[in-house]
Design an enzyme around this catalytic site. Structure first.
Site, PDB file in Angstrom:
ATOM      1  N   THR A 121       2.626  11.340  -2.843  1.00  0.00           N
ATOM      2  CA  THR A 121       3.738  10.551  -2.318  1.00  0.00           C
ATOM      3  C   THR A 121       4.119   9.423  -3.268  1.00  0.00           C
ATOM      4  O   THR A 121       3.269   8.920  -4.008  1.00  0.00           O
ATOM      5  CB  THR A 121       3.329   9.962  -0.953  1.00  0.00           C
ATOM      6  OG1 THR A 121       4.274   8.981  -0.550  1.00  0.00           O
ATOM      7  CG2 THR A 121       1.967   9.265  -1.014  1.00  0.00           C
ATOM      8  N   ASP A 122       5.373   8.997  -3.190  1.00  0.00           N
ATOM      9  CA  ASP A 122       5.802   7.830  -3.979  1.00  0.00           C
ATOM     10  C   ASP A 122       5.144   6.540  -3.495  1.00  0.00           C
ATOM     11  O   ASP A 122       5.162   5.523  -4.196  1.00  0.00           O
ATOM     12  CB  ASP A 122       7.331   7.691  -3.959  1.00  0.00           C
ATOM     13  CG  ASP A 122       7.935   7.536  -2.569  1.00  0.00           C
ATOM     14  OD1 ASP A 122       7.185   7.561  -1.574  1.00  0.00           O
ATOM     15  OD2 ASP A 122       9.168   7.376  -2.481  1.00  0.00           O
ATOM     16  N   GLU A 123       4.559   6.563  -2.285  1.00  0.00           N
ATOM     17  CA  GLU A 123       3.980   5.331  -1.737  1.00  0.00           C
ATOM     18  C   GLU A 123       2.764   4.848  -2.518  1.00  0.00           C
ATOM     19  O   GLU A 123       2.331   3.707  -2.323  1.00  0.00           O
ATOM     20  CB  GLU A 123       3.586   5.538  -0.274  1.00  0.00           C
ATOM     21  CG  GLU A 123       4.765   5.817   0.600  1.00  0.00           C
ATOM     22  CD  GLU A 123       4.427   5.704   2.073  1.00  0.00           C
ATOM     23  OE1 GLU A 123       3.343   5.206   2.415  1.00  0.00           O
ATOM     24  OE2 GLU A 123       5.269   6.120   2.883  1.00  0.00           O
ATOM     25  N   TYR A 148      -2.957   4.746   4.690  1.00  0.00           N
ATOM     26  CA  TYR A 148      -2.443   6.069   4.284  1.00  0.00           C
ATOM     27  C   TYR A 148      -2.212   6.127   2.779  1.00  0.00           C
ATOM     28  O   TYR A 148      -2.740   6.993   2.084  1.00  0.00           O
ATOM     29  CB  TYR A 148      -1.142   6.395   5.031  1.00  0.00           C
ATOM     30  CG  TYR A 148      -0.346   7.507   4.372  1.00  0.00           C
ATOM     31  CD1 TYR A 148      -0.832   8.820   4.365  1.00  0.00           C
ATOM     32  CD2 TYR A 148       0.870   7.240   3.730  1.00  0.00           C
ATOM     33  CE1 TYR A 148      -0.123   9.832   3.729  1.00  0.00           C
ATOM     34  CE2 TYR A 148       1.583   8.255   3.104  1.00  0.00           C
ATOM     35  CZ  TYR A 148       1.079   9.547   3.109  1.00  0.00           C
ATOM     36  OH  TYR A 148       1.778  10.556   2.478  1.00  0.00           O
ATOM     37  N   LYS A 152      -4.041   8.295  -0.297  1.00  0.00           N
ATOM     38  CA  LYS A 152      -3.298   9.236  -1.163  1.00  0.00           C
ATOM     39  C   LYS A 152      -3.463   8.833  -2.634  1.00  0.00           C
ATOM     40  O   LYS A 152      -3.639   9.681  -3.516  1.00  0.00           O
ATOM     41  CB  LYS A 152      -1.821   9.274  -0.788  1.00  0.00           C
ATOM     42  CG  LYS A 152      -1.508   9.913   0.550  1.00  0.00           C
ATOM     43  CD  LYS A 152      -1.897  11.366   0.666  1.00  0.00           C
ATOM     44  CE  LYS A 152      -1.074  12.274  -0.224  1.00  0.00           C
ATOM     45  NZ  LYS A 152      -1.383  13.713   0.030  1.00  0.00           N
TER      46      LYS A 152
HETATM   47  P1  NAD Z   1       2.188  16.660   8.403  1.00  0.00           P
HETATM   48  O1  NAD Z   1       1.435  15.544   9.059  1.00  0.00           O
HETATM   49  O2  NAD Z   1       3.443  17.145   9.016  1.00  0.00           O
HETATM   50  O3  NAD Z   1       1.232  17.929   8.229  1.00  0.00           O
HETATM   51  C1  NAD Z   1      -0.087  17.827   7.791  1.00  0.00           C
HETATM   52  C2  NAD Z   1      -0.754  19.179   8.010  1.00  0.00           C
HETATM   53  O4  NAD Z   1      -2.109  19.089   7.494  1.00  0.00           O
HETATM   54  C3  NAD Z   1      -0.879  19.573   9.475  1.00  0.00           C
HETATM   55  O5  NAD Z   1      -0.539  20.929   9.645  1.00  0.00           O
HETATM   56  C4  NAD Z   1      -2.360  19.341   9.791  1.00  0.00           C
HETATM   57  O6  NAD Z   1      -2.852  20.194  10.821  1.00  0.00           O
HETATM   58  C5  NAD Z   1      -3.002  19.647   8.448  1.00  0.00           C
HETATM   59  N1  NAD Z   1      -4.316  18.997   8.277  1.00  0.00           N
HETATM   60  C6  NAD Z   1      -4.621  17.694   8.497  1.00  0.00           C
HETATM   61  N2  NAD Z   1      -5.930  17.477   8.240  1.00  0.00           N
HETATM   62  C7  NAD Z   1      -6.450  18.666   7.819  1.00  0.00           C
HETATM   63  C8  NAD Z   1      -7.733  19.084   7.392  1.00  0.00           C
HETATM   64  N3  NAD Z   1      -8.764  18.213   7.349  1.00  0.00           N
HETATM   65  N4  NAD Z   1      -7.913  20.374   7.023  1.00  0.00           N
HETATM   66  C9  NAD Z   1      -6.871  21.257   7.065  1.00  0.00           C
HETATM   67  N5  NAD Z   1      -5.640  20.922   7.487  1.00  0.00           N
HETATM   68  C10 NAD Z   1      -5.422  19.639   7.848  1.00  0.00           C
HETATM   69  O7  NAD Z   1       2.434  16.166   6.900  1.00  0.00           O
HETATM   70  P2  NAD Z   1       3.719  16.322   5.975  1.00  0.00           P
HETATM   71  O8  NAD Z   1       4.672  15.241   6.278  1.00  0.00           O
HETATM   72  O9  NAD Z   1       4.136  17.737   5.995  1.00  0.00           O
HETATM   73  O10 NAD Z   1       3.060  15.963   4.555  1.00  0.00           O
HETATM   74  C11 NAD Z   1       2.428  17.008   3.792  1.00  0.00           C
HETATM   75  C12 NAD Z   1       1.973  16.425   2.475  1.00  0.00           C
HETATM   76  O11 NAD Z   1       3.084  15.886   1.777  1.00  0.00           O
HETATM   77  C13 NAD Z   1       0.975  15.280   2.604  1.00  0.00           C
HETATM   78  O12 NAD Z   1       0.025  15.402   1.581  1.00  0.00           O
HETATM   79  C14 NAD Z   1       1.817  14.037   2.417  1.00  0.00           C
HETATM   80  O13 NAD Z   1       1.050  12.981   1.880  1.00  0.00           O
HETATM   81  C15 NAD Z   1       2.830  14.539   1.417  1.00  0.00           C
HETATM   82  N6  NAD Z   1       4.136  13.864   1.399  1.00  0.00           N
HETATM   83  C16 NAD Z   1       4.834  13.700   2.556  1.00  0.00           C
HETATM   84  C17 NAD Z   1       6.105  13.130   2.510  1.00  0.00           C
HETATM   85  C18 NAD Z   1       6.937  12.981   3.760  1.00  0.00           C
HETATM   86  O14 NAD Z   1       8.034  12.418   3.688  1.00  0.00           O
HETATM   87  N7  NAD Z   1       6.507  13.460   4.929  1.00  0.00           N
HETATM   88  C19 NAD Z   1       6.634  12.704   1.289  1.00  0.00           C
HETATM   89  C20 NAD Z   1       5.865  12.862   0.116  1.00  0.00           C
HETATM   90  C21 NAD Z   1       4.621  13.457   0.194  1.00  0.00           C
HETATM   91  O1  DAU Z   2       7.686   7.961   0.888  1.00  0.00           O
HETATM   92  C1  DAU Z   2       6.998   9.113   1.258  1.00  0.00           C
HETATM   93  C2  DAU Z   2       6.333   8.905   2.607  1.00  0.00           C
HETATM   94  O2  DAU Z   2       7.364   8.925   3.568  1.00  0.00           O
HETATM   95  C3  DAU Z   2       5.281   9.950   2.910  1.00  0.00           C
HETATM   96  O3  DAU Z   2       4.213   9.810   2.003  1.00  0.00           O
HETATM   97  C4  DAU Z   2       4.753   9.793   4.341  1.00  0.00           C
HETATM   98  O4  DAU Z   2       3.864  10.854   4.645  1.00  0.00           O
HETATM   99  C5  DAU Z   2       5.928   9.835   5.290  1.00  0.00           C
HETATM  100  O5  DAU Z   2       5.477   9.610   6.625  1.00  0.00           O
HETATM  101  C6  DAU Z   2       6.949   8.778   4.909  1.00  0.00           C
HETATM  102  O6  DAU Z   2       6.417   7.451   5.095  1.00  0.00           O
HETATM  103  P1  DAU Z   2       7.295   6.282   5.771  1.00  0.00           P
HETATM  104  O7  DAU Z   2       6.366   5.297   6.348  1.00  0.00           O
HETATM  105  O8  DAU Z   2       8.348   5.824   4.833  1.00  0.00           O
HETATM  106  O9  DAU Z   2       8.042   7.165   6.907  1.00  0.00           O
HETATM  107  P2  DAU Z   2       8.354   6.903   8.453  1.00  0.00           P
HETATM  108  O10 DAU Z   2       9.123   8.092   8.918  1.00  0.00           O
HETATM  109  O11 DAU Z   2       7.150   6.515   9.233  1.00  0.00           O
HETATM  110  O12 DAU Z   2       9.330   5.633   8.393  1.00  0.00           O
HETATM  111  C7  DAU Z   2      10.500   5.623   7.579  1.00  0.00           C
HETATM  112  C8  DAU Z   2      11.094   4.212   7.650  1.00  0.00           C
HETATM  113  O13 DAU Z   2      11.590   3.987   8.974  1.00  0.00           O
HETATM  114  C9  DAU Z   2      10.095   3.094   7.392  1.00  0.00           C
HETATM  115  O14 DAU Z   2      10.768   2.020   6.745  1.00  0.00           O
HETATM  116  C10 DAU Z   2       9.667   2.662   8.795  1.00  0.00           C
HETATM  117  C11 DAU Z   2      10.937   2.863   9.577  1.00  0.00           C
HETATM  118  N1  DAU Z   2      10.802   3.200  11.023  1.00  0.00           N
HETATM  119  C12 DAU Z   2       9.974   4.216  11.373  1.00  0.00           C
HETATM  120  C13 DAU Z   2       9.883   4.612  12.698  1.00  0.00           C
HETATM  121  C14 DAU Z   2       8.964   5.731  13.129  1.00  0.00           C
HETATM  122  C15 DAU Z   2      11.602   2.543  11.949  1.00  0.00           C
HETATM  123  O15 DAU Z   2      12.362   1.618  11.609  1.00  0.00           O
HETATM  124  N2  DAU Z   2      11.520   2.950  13.256  1.00  0.00           N
HETATM  125  C16 DAU Z   2      10.705   3.943  13.671  1.00  0.00           C
HETATM  126  O16 DAU Z   2      10.686   4.263  14.885  1.00  0.00           O
END
Ligand code: NAD
Ligand code: DAU
Length: 332
Positions: A121-123, A148, A152
């Protein structure tokens, strides 16, 4: 036939990649997923039975992981605890899955020599000031803010060390915020869409002016495939799509597209340590590997996403009450 092992393939972005990869007829996929609250088998329907297998298991299970690695050509590691708010209320599973899980996979990669791609992630880079002219690049120093993002960041550093010390054949990608179908309703965009469907006003943390850099999950998947095909081992690639928006911009777009007044939202308690702004410079991926995103229009992508949640209530409804109860407990 290229045999891919996808960890976390029942989650939001992992399942997107599974669908994307199986659209290539010469690819077979095994998903390894623990099915935590965030995993859903309903995200893995309609896949070709002869090229798809699901294994219910934990990435921390060394024997299982090593056996599966021996049967595949490459692993793409998506499995994680992924939600910042959960990491603030309960960090332990983040340390276990994101750090110990990645360590377990890297040891199996070392033992088997499998090609390994690490999804991050960019975080890991922390946050930017609102007026900072720079964006994150592959050489931005790590500076994570939350449990989190720190786990990562730690997992990325493990990968780099396993590449350098043990010659593991790994690449890393760090992507910005994804949106699209099949995202858990705890996350910002699906939470607000499903709130509006339920007649509940969207909730913005703090002043709603934090900035996220949005990319459609389909574009994340095409970028990961490109890195698997042509990325240089040991390299990190940032993935983004020039999608910077304030949270207010996003909510106002959702409200407008769903036929509501654009000010029909509430400001609620801010997230502790809330990162201000993310912004990705993805020129390395574009210059070196020729990748570009296909979702050029954020409004079109959001409209598709709203339509998906309207059409697929059976997918998200079982998650909604539990997710909202967690938010209610902290005034959000
Ligand atoms: P998600 O929470 O939707 O899915 C995570 C999946 O991992 C689930 O299916 C869960 O059952 C599985 N899991 C969790 N713990 C496990 C374990 N111990 N063994 C096997 N499976 C397990 O997550 P997502 O949003 O799809 O993110 C996927 C990946 O992408 C993560 O590594 C996250 O850091 C990265 N990522 C997410 C975002 C975003 O915007 N959501 C952006 C950049 C990177
Ligand atoms: O940048 C990549 C990341 O983006 C991933 O690594 C994470 O897995 C993914 O969850 C996401 O993280 P954020 O914390 O940015 O996403 P989230 O959807 O939780 O929130 C997006 C923005 O919206 C953040 O500034 C918090 C805000 N927010 C979130 C929720 C749930 C609100 O203002 N209201 C809300 O109800």
């Amino acid at each position: 036939m290229t045999k891919l092992l996808i960890t976390g393939g029942a989650g939001f972005i992992g399942s997107n990649f599974v669908h994307y990869a199986l659209a290539h007829p010469d690819v077979s996929v095994t998903v390894l997923d623990k099915l935590t609250y965030a995993g859903s088998l309903a995200s893995l329907t309609g896949l070709p039975e002869d090229r798809f297998r699901f294994v219910h298991g934990d990435i921390c299970d060394s024997a299982l992981v090593t056996e599966l690695f021996g049967e595949h050509d490459a692993v793409v590691h998506y499995a994680a605890e992924s939600h910042n708010d959960n990491s603030l209320s309960g960090p332990a599973p983040f340390v276990q899955t994101n750090l110990i899980g990645t360590f377990t996979l890297l040891e199996a990669a070392r033992a088997t020599g499998i090609r390994y791609h690490h999804i991050s992630t960019d975080e890991v880079y922390g946050d930017l000031e609102f007026d900072d002219p720079e964006r994150f690049t592959e050489s931005t120093p790590y500076n994570p803010s939350s449990p989190y993002s720190s786990t990562k960041a730690g997992s990325d550093l493990l990968v780099r060390a396993w590449v350098r010390s043990f010659g593991v054949q790994a690449t890393i990608s760090n992507c910005s915020n994804n949106y699209g179908p099949r995202q858990h309703v705890e996350k910002f965009i699906p939470r607000q869409i499903t709130n509006v469907i339920d007649g509940v006003r969207p909730r913005l943390y703090g002043d709603g002016l934090n900035v996220r850099d949005w990319i459609h999950a389909d574009d994340h998947s095409s970028a990961v495939m490109r890195i698997l095909e042509a990325g240089r081992v040991g390299e990190t690639y940032l993935i983004g799509a020039d999608g910077e928006k304030t949270n207010r911009d996003v909510v106002e777009a959702i409200l407008q597209m769903m036929g509501q007044p654009t000010d029909a939202y509430d400001l609620v308690t801010d997230r502790p340590g809330h990162d201000k702004r993310y912004a990705i410079d993805w020129s390395k991926l574009s210059d070196e590997l020729g990748w570009t995103p296909t979702y050029q229009s954020f409004p079109d992508g959001i409209a598709d996403t709203i339509a998906w949640y309207r059409d697929n209530e059976a997918w998200w409804r079982p998650q909604k009450a539990e997710a909202e109860a967690k938010y209610a407990a902290v005034g959000q």
